[in-house]
Design an enzyme around this catalytic site. Sequence first.
Site, PDB file in Angstrom:
ATOM      1  N   SER A 181       0.872  -1.180   0.000  1.00  0.00           N
ATOM      2  CA  SER A 181       0.000   0.000   0.000  1.00  0.00           C
ATOM      3  C   SER A 181       0.900   1.218   0.000  1.00  0.00           C
ATOM      4  O   SER A 181       2.039   1.165   0.488  1.00  0.00           O
ATOM      5  CB  SER A 181      -0.896   0.052   1.248  1.00  0.00           C
ATOM      6  OG  SER A 181      -1.529   1.317   1.377  1.00  0.00           O
ATOM      7  N   TYR A 234      -2.846   0.850  10.709  1.00  0.00           N
ATOM      8  CA  TYR A 234      -2.759   0.164   9.412  1.00  0.00           C
ATOM      9  C   TYR A 234      -1.439   0.504   8.730  1.00  0.00           C
ATOM     10  O   TYR A 234      -0.717  -0.377   8.238  1.00  0.00           O
ATOM     11  CB  TYR A 234      -3.941   0.584   8.549  1.00  0.00           C
ATOM     12  CG  TYR A 234      -3.902   0.102   7.117  1.00  0.00           C
ATOM     13  CD1 TYR A 234      -4.295  -1.193   6.785  1.00  0.00           C
ATOM     14  CD2 TYR A 234      -3.505   0.954   6.084  1.00  0.00           C
ATOM     15  CE1 TYR A 234      -4.277  -1.631   5.475  1.00  0.00           C
ATOM     16  CE2 TYR A 234      -3.485   0.519   4.776  1.00  0.00           C
ATOM     17  CZ  TYR A 234      -3.874  -0.769   4.470  1.00  0.00           C
ATOM     18  OH  TYR A 234      -3.853  -1.192   3.160  1.00  0.00           O
ATOM     19  N   LYS A 262       1.891  -1.848   7.592  1.00  0.00           N
ATOM     20  CA  LYS A 262       2.392  -1.909   6.215  1.00  0.00           C
ATOM     21  C   LYS A 262       3.846  -1.458   6.132  1.00  0.00           C
ATOM     22  O   LYS A 262       4.618  -1.973   5.306  1.00  0.00           O
ATOM     23  CB  LYS A 262       1.506  -1.059   5.304  1.00  0.00           C
ATOM     24  CG  LYS A 262       0.084  -1.599   5.139  1.00  0.00           C
ATOM     25  CD  LYS A 262       0.087  -2.964   4.472  1.00  0.00           C
ATOM     26  CE  LYS A 262      -1.319  -3.427   4.119  1.00  0.00           C
ATOM     27  NZ  LYS A 262      -1.321  -4.711   3.368  1.00  0.00           N
TER      28      LYS A 262
END
Length: 277
Positions: free
Chosen positions: A138, A151, A155
Site C-alpha cells: 500500500s 494500518y 504496512k
Amino acid sequence: MTTPVRGAAVVTGAAGGLGRAIAAALHADGWTVLLTDLDAGAAATAAAPLGGWSRALDVRDEAACAEVAAEAAGGTAGGLGLWVNNAGILVTGPSWEHDAATRRRVVEVNALGAMTGTLAALAVMRAQGHGHVLNVVSLAGLIAAPGETVYSASKHALLAFSLGTLADLRMAGLTDVHVSCLCPDGIWTPMLHDRLDDPGALASFTGTMLTPQRVAARAARLARHPRPVVSLPRWRGVQVRLLDALPRLALALTPVVRAAGRAGQRRQRHRVGPDGS
C-alpha cells in the site's frame, strides 16, 4: 498462441475484492492459482471459474501456511512459482482510539501474517532455487497516513521485512528467488465501500481511486518481472516518498490532505451513486 503454464500461484485473501481480481489476472496469464481465504466457501466460489483450486487459510497460522505452500509446490510441474500476500484489514481513526486487541489483530494479519506466508513460501522456493513472493503493501507503507496510523504501521513493517528478506536472499547467493512489494493508491473494494463518510479514511481518497482490475493487472506484470518496490500510480509513489523525506512539510500539509481527502470522498460518492456500490 497458447499461454505458457507458469507453475502454481497462491493468493491469500482471494475470496473477493483485490485478491479475487489478482487471482483472475494470474489465471489469465497462465498460472495455476490456489485461492485461499478465511472463508472457505467464498474461496471455493471465487475459485470455481479459475480451475476450482481453493483452501481455507488463516494467514496467522504458521503450520497452515506451510501446508498450503507444500500443496501448491506439488500441485503442478512448475512447483510453487508465486505466493501473493494480499490478505489484510483496515482500521481507521486516531491511534489512541483502538484497543490493544484491535492493534494486535491488524499487526498480526497485515504484517505477521504476510511474514508467515513469505517464510512458508521461501522454505519451498529456496529448496527449488526459484520462486517469487509478491507482497501487496500500500502507499500507506511508504508514508505515515493520518487516520490510518495502525494500518500504516503494519504496512511499514511489511515493507521493511520484504526488502530486508530480499537482501538476505541475495547475501545467501539466491539470485532467482524474488520478493516484490506492490504499493497501490486507494482501491475501490469492500474495504473502502463504507468509508465515504469516514474522516479516518481521508488519506485513502487523496489521490487516484483505483479499480481492483487495474491493480491486479499490475500485479500480474510484476509477477512476470520482479521489482523490489512498485507504486501505482508511479507519480503517487514519488509524491509520498518526497513527503516522507520531509516530515515537517508533511505535517504542515495536514489540512491540505484533509481537504483533498474529503473532496475525493465526495467525488467517489458521485461516481458510485447514492447506494455507495
